[in-house]
Design an enzyme around this catalytic site. Structure first.
Site, PDB file in Angstrom:
ATOM      1  N   THR A  22      -9.522  11.842 -63.067  1.00 52.96           N
ATOM      2  CA  THR A  22      -8.230  11.352 -64.264  1.00 52.96           C
ATOM      3  C   THR A  22      -8.245   9.727 -64.043  1.00 52.96           C
ATOM      4  O   THR A  22      -8.343   9.081 -65.118  1.00 52.96           O
ATOM      5  CB  THR A  22      -6.959  11.982 -63.433  1.00 52.96           C
ATOM      6  OG1 THR A  22      -7.123  13.265 -63.540  1.00 52.96           O
ATOM      7  CG2 THR A  22      -5.864  11.558 -64.338  1.00 52.96           C
ATOM      8  N   VAL A  23      -8.486   9.440 -62.702  1.00 56.59           N
ATOM      9  CA  VAL A  23      -8.250   7.727 -62.581  1.00 56.59           C
ATOM     10  C   VAL A  23      -9.866   7.056 -63.248  1.00 56.59           C
ATOM     11  O   VAL A  23      -9.427   6.055 -64.025  1.00 56.59           O
ATOM     12  CB  VAL A  23      -8.072   7.400 -61.134  1.00 56.59           C
ATOM     13  CG1 VAL A  23      -7.998   5.761 -61.019  1.00 56.59           C
ATOM     14  CG2 VAL A  23      -6.654   8.094 -60.843  1.00 56.59           C
ATOM     15  N   LYS A  54     -20.181  13.658 -58.624  1.00 54.21           N
ATOM     16  CA  LYS A  54     -20.639  14.391 -57.733  1.00 54.21           C
ATOM     17  C   LYS A  54     -21.291  15.491 -58.366  1.00 54.21           C
ATOM     18  O   LYS A  54     -22.460  16.163 -57.777  1.00 54.21           O
ATOM     19  CB  LYS A  54     -19.299  15.037 -56.751  1.00 54.21           C
ATOM     20  CG  LYS A  54     -19.795  15.834 -55.578  1.00 54.21           C
ATOM     21  CD  LYS A  54     -18.439  16.052 -54.746  1.00 54.21           C
ATOM     22  CE  LYS A  54     -18.627  16.596 -53.648  1.00 54.21           C
ATOM     23  NZ  LYS A  54     -17.253  17.264 -53.084  1.00 54.21           N
ATOM     24  N   LYS A 113      -5.108   6.195 -51.818  1.00 51.60           N
ATOM     25  CA  LYS A 113      -4.128   6.080 -50.723  1.00 51.60           C
ATOM     26  C   LYS A 113      -4.393   6.417 -49.428  1.00 51.60           C
ATOM     27  O   LYS A 113      -4.136   5.796 -48.484  1.00 51.60           O
ATOM     28  CB  LYS A 113      -2.498   6.354 -51.312  1.00 51.60           C
ATOM     29  CG  LYS A 113      -2.376   7.768 -51.769  1.00 51.60           C
ATOM     30  CD  LYS A 113      -1.894   7.843 -53.118  1.00 51.60           C
ATOM     31  CE  LYS A 113      -2.093   9.342 -53.594  1.00 51.60           C
ATOM     32  NZ  LYS A 113      -2.083   9.500 -54.928  1.00 51.60           N
ATOM     33  N   GLU A 137      -3.549  -1.954 -56.037  1.00 50.83           N
ATOM     34  CA  GLU A 137      -2.176  -1.623 -56.530  1.00 50.83           C
ATOM     35  C   GLU A 137      -2.019  -0.138 -56.748  1.00 50.83           C
ATOM     36  O   GLU A 137      -0.764   0.418 -56.807  1.00 50.83           O
ATOM     37  CB  GLU A 137      -2.026  -2.703 -57.885  1.00 50.83           C
ATOM     38  CG  GLU A 137      -0.901  -2.410 -58.795  1.00 50.83           C
ATOM     39  CD  GLU A 137       0.243  -3.228 -58.033  1.00 50.83           C
ATOM     40  OE1 GLU A 137       0.296  -4.319 -58.078  1.00 50.83           O
ATOM     41  OE2 GLU A 137       1.294  -2.397 -57.669  1.00 50.83           O
ATOM     42  N   ILE A 144       3.183   1.143 -61.606  1.00 50.59           N
ATOM     43  CA  ILE A 144       4.488   0.218 -61.512  1.00 50.59           C
ATOM     44  C   ILE A 144       3.819  -0.753 -60.540  1.00 50.59           C
ATOM     45  O   ILE A 144       3.157  -0.720 -59.448  1.00 50.59           O
ATOM     46  CB  ILE A 144       5.312   0.721 -60.617  1.00 50.59           C
ATOM     47  CG1 ILE A 144       6.047   1.986 -61.232  1.00 50.59           C
ATOM     48  CG2 ILE A 144       6.641  -0.169 -60.383  1.00 50.59           C
ATOM     49  CD1 ILE A 144       7.098   2.920 -60.497  1.00 50.59           C
ATOM     50  N   LYS A 213       1.803   6.004 -48.743  1.00 50.77           N
ATOM     51  CA  LYS A 213       2.213   5.089 -49.401  1.00 50.77           C
ATOM     52  C   LYS A 213       3.324   3.990 -48.805  1.00 50.77           C
ATOM     53  O   LYS A 213       3.251   2.855 -49.082  1.00 50.77           O
ATOM     54  CB  LYS A 213       2.750   5.259 -50.940  1.00 50.77           C
ATOM     55  CG  LYS A 213       1.774   6.193 -51.875  1.00 50.77           C
ATOM     56  CD  LYS A 213       2.437   7.071 -52.544  1.00 50.77           C
ATOM     57  CE  LYS A 213       1.525   7.708 -54.014  1.00 50.77           C
ATOM     58  NZ  LYS A 213       2.067   8.727 -54.831  1.00 50.77           N
ATOM     59  N   GLY A 310      -0.995   9.485 -63.255  1.00 53.07           N
ATOM     60  CA  GLY A 310      -1.569   9.835 -64.656  1.00 53.07           C
ATOM     61  C   GLY A 310      -2.674   8.907 -64.989  1.00 53.07           C
ATOM     62  O   GLY A 310      -2.752   7.894 -64.521  1.00 53.07           O
TER      63      GLY A 310
HETATM   64  N1  LIG Z   1      -4.290  11.212 -60.646  1.00 52.10           N
HETATM   65  C1  LIG Z   1      -3.489   9.958 -60.436  1.00 52.10           C
HETATM   66  O1  LIG Z   1      -2.485  10.033 -61.061  1.00 52.10           O
HETATM   67  C2  LIG Z   1      -3.587   9.111 -59.398  1.00 52.10           C
HETATM   68  C3  LIG Z   1      -2.784   8.091 -59.280  1.00 52.10           C
HETATM   69  C4  LIG Z   1      -2.852   7.200 -58.174  1.00 52.10           C
HETATM   70  C5  LIG Z   1      -3.891   7.525 -57.411  1.00 52.10           C
HETATM   71  N2  LIG Z   1      -4.693   8.505 -57.469  1.00 52.10           N
HETATM   72  C6  LIG Z   1      -5.763   8.382 -56.326  1.00 52.10           C
HETATM   73  O2  LIG Z   1      -7.165   8.114 -57.171  1.00 52.10           O
HETATM   74  C7  LIG Z   1      -7.966   8.573 -56.590  1.00 52.10           C
HETATM   75  C8  LIG Z   1      -9.011   9.784 -57.572  1.00 52.10           C
HETATM   76  O3  LIG Z   1      -7.657  10.436 -58.066  1.00 52.10           O
HETATM   77  P1  LIG Z   1      -8.122  11.616 -59.438  1.00 52.10           P
HETATM   78  O4  LIG Z   1      -6.896  12.079 -59.772  1.00 52.10           O
HETATM   79  O5  LIG Z   1      -8.812  10.354 -60.632  1.00 52.10           O
HETATM   80  O6  LIG Z   1      -9.037  12.675 -58.957  1.00 52.10           O
HETATM   81  P2  LIG Z   1      -9.933  13.755 -59.537  1.00 52.10           P
HETATM   82  O7  LIG Z   1      -9.551  13.945 -60.989  1.00 52.10           O
HETATM   83  O8  LIG Z   1      -9.955  14.944 -58.760  1.00 52.10           O
HETATM   84  O9  LIG Z   1     -11.344  12.962 -59.748  1.00 52.10           O
HETATM   85  C9  LIG Z   1     -12.266  12.842 -58.270  1.00 52.10           C
HETATM   86  C10 LIG Z   1     -13.388  12.249 -58.815  1.00 52.10           C
HETATM   87  O10 LIG Z   1     -14.067  11.932 -57.749  1.00 52.10           O
HETATM   88  C11 LIG Z   1     -15.397  12.477 -57.665  1.00 52.10           C
HETATM   89  N3  LIG Z   1     -16.029  12.669 -56.282  1.00 52.10           N
HETATM   90  C12 LIG Z   1     -15.565  13.712 -55.486  1.00 52.10           C
HETATM   91  N4  LIG Z   1     -16.123  13.421 -54.544  1.00 52.10           N
HETATM   92  C13 LIG Z   1     -17.059  12.551 -54.567  1.00 52.10           C
HETATM   93  C14 LIG Z   1     -18.390  12.211 -53.943  1.00 52.10           C
HETATM   94  N5  LIG Z   1     -18.645  12.525 -52.542  1.00 52.10           N
HETATM   95  N6  LIG Z   1     -19.124  11.472 -54.576  1.00 52.10           N
HETATM   96  C15 LIG Z   1     -19.149  10.785 -55.785  1.00 52.10           C
HETATM   97  N7  LIG Z   1     -17.731  11.272 -56.438  1.00 52.10           N
HETATM   98  C16 LIG Z   1     -16.854  12.093 -55.860  1.00 52.10           C
HETATM   99  C17 LIG Z   1     -15.314  13.713 -58.703  1.00 52.10           C
HETATM  100  O11 LIG Z   1     -16.726  13.890 -59.076  1.00 52.10           O
HETATM  101  P3  LIG Z   1     -16.982  14.958 -60.075  1.00 52.10           P
HETATM  102  O12 LIG Z   1     -16.166  14.433 -61.391  1.00 52.10           O
HETATM  103  O13 LIG Z   1     -18.621  14.934 -60.485  1.00 52.10           O
HETATM  104  O14 LIG Z   1     -16.201  16.405 -59.500  1.00 52.10           O
HETATM  105  C18 LIG Z   1     -14.348  13.305 -59.609  1.00 52.10           C
HETATM  106  O15 LIG Z   1     -14.836  12.540 -60.620  1.00 52.10           O
HETATM  107  C19 LIG Z   1      -7.497   9.923 -55.496  1.00 52.10           C
HETATM  108  O16 LIG Z   1      -7.577   9.120 -54.236  1.00 52.10           O
HETATM  109  C20 LIG Z   1      -6.143   9.943 -55.826  1.00 52.10           C
HETATM  110  O17 LIG Z   1      -5.105  10.014 -54.732  1.00 52.10           O
HETATM  111  C21 LIG Z   1      -4.574   9.381 -58.478  1.00 52.10           C
END
Ligand SMILES: NC(=O)c1ccc[n+]([C@@H]2O[C@H](COP(=O)([O-])OP(=O)(O)OC[C@H]3O[C@@H](n4cnc5c(N)ncnc54)[C@H](OP(=O)(O)O)[C@@H]3O)[C@@H](O)[C@H]2O)c1
Length: 341
Positions: A22-23, A54, A113, A137, A144, A213, A310
């Site tokens: 997502t991010v 991955k 985080k 951030e 925010i 956080k 998001g």
């Molecule tokens: N989603 C939100 O709204 C949000 C908001 C603020 C902060 N965050 C933080 O941002 C981070 C990412 O969140 P997300 O929602 O984007 O997660 P996500 O949708 O689950 O995506 C995680 C990504 O990381 C990759 N990944 C996981 N393990 C890996 C590894 N060992 N080596 C390389 N790539 C790896 C996955 O690869 P594959 O695609 O190949 O499986 C996937 O593309 C998290 O720490 C989360 O807490 C998220």
């Protein structure tokens, strides 16, 4: 400030994105959609050079010019690499990747985080030693700009207290339970169906996500954290529909609130459900929204409210960090990037 010769002549800022969920995808797409604005503000083009993934089986919409790899070492070997954006999950391997990126002379930006609450201090120290910047951030309250706001306020204002609704999933569940008279289980299921909650929602509903956080906020607001073991952390799982209904009859709402304050030398933090009345700035913060309220001695109380998660709200925080780390340019950045290899 002494600038390296490379810094003056370089016209492109090269970015690697670790994780394309997502991010990560949101950041990639925003760099494309806001290329003009980035060039205007930075005076340089921002280019994504590499993406770390991955699972090689997933279809991705990434330009052919971009190196897509499962090997972080390949990214480190790129001839020019200025900024590494980390959007992976869990503490490892992201922490090790970011340490290597800093040692390579790159600025780093993270949205992770959990990793940053555990290892942020070490990364900030390492970045200081290596003369690069750290953007985080996106680790708190999604889109925010709370960290940048606190950074500005910290210059002269003395912060007394910071409060936050920091977990959108919990706020969504509490809102659904009150407005639609749903049970906790029904509201959680709806959150999962809408993609607001993970398949395993423990981190959100037990207050761990808000706790991480809160620790990051404490460090930026007060320069230190309370002892983690002294922080009262409670999620929302003990709140029943009956409790919510009784509160509503009294004009009160349950909100999951993180509070950090300083009394003398003591930093105190709690992360737990609280009953609030209509005078509280969080009374109308509903659904997946987050909010942060800062009390300080000169300005008084400021409340920021907005999307706490998001794709694009979080990408917004990362992109603003990208500008921050570039403008906060440390002299070693390009020199190191150019001489590695
Ligand atoms: N989603 C939100 O709204 C949000 C908001 C603020 C902060 N965050 C933080 O941002 C981070 C990412 O969140 P997300 O929602 O984007 O997660 P996500 O949708 O689950 O995506 C995680 C990504 O990381 C990759 N990944 C996981 N393990 C890996 C590894 N060992 N080596 C390389 N790539 C790896 C996955 O690869 P594959 O695609 O190949 O499986 C996937 O593309 C998290 O720490 C989360 O807490 C998220």
């Amino acid at each position: 400030m002494i600038k390296s010769k490379g810094a003056d002549t370089m016209t492109v800022i090269k970015v690697a994105i670790l994780g394309f969920g997502t991010v990560g995808e949101g950041v990639y797409r925003t760099i494309q959609s806001h290329a003009e604005e980035l060039t205007a503000v930075l005076g340089k083009k921002v280019e994504v050079s590499a993406v770390l993934i991955k699972n090689t089986q997933k279809a991705r919409n990434i330009s052919e010019d971009v190196l897509v790899t499962t090997e972080f070492a390949e990214i480190l070997r790129l001839p020019q690499l200025d900024i590494v954006v980390e959007a992976i999950v869990e503490r490892e391997p992201p922490f090790s990747f970011l340490k290597k990126a800093i040692e390579r002379g790159c600025h780093i930006i993270t949205a992770n985080k959990e990793m940053f609450a555990h290892h942020g201090e070490e990364l900030l120290e390492l970045a200081e030693e290596n003369n690069v910047s750290v953007g985080y951030e996106a680790t708190v309250a999604g889109g925010i700009p709370v960290i940048q706001t606190l950074r500005q306020l910290l210059n002269i204002n003395r912060i007394k207290q910071v409060q936050g609704i920091l977990n959108g999933t919990s706020n969504f569940i509490l809102t659904e339970m009150r407005e639609k008279k749903q049970s906790f289980e029904q509201a959680l299921q709806l959150a999962q169906e809408n993609g607001f909650a993970e398949a395993d929602p423990t981190n959100d509903v037990e207050g761990f996500d808000a706790f991480y956080k809160t620790m990051i906020l404490s460090r930026i607001a007060f320069g230190e954290e309370p002892n983690w073991h002294d922080v009262e952390r409670e999620g929302i799982t003990a709140i029943t529909s009956e409790m919510i209904e009784t509160a509503e009859k009294l004009g009160l709402k349950y909100k999951h609130i993180a509070t950090i304050s300083r009394t003398g030398d003591q930093i105190k933090a709690t992360v737990r459900p609280a009953l609030i009345g209509s005078e509280h700035p969080f009374y109308h913060v509903e659904g997946v929204q987050n909010a942060v309220s800062i009390q300080s001695d000169i300005v008084g109380e400021i409340t920021l409210q907005g999307p706490g998660a998001g794709m694009f709200p979080t990408a917004s925080a990362v992109i603003e960090d990208l500008v921050y780390v570039c403008k906060n340019n440390k002299p070693a950045l390009r020199l190191r990037a150019l001489t590695t290899n």
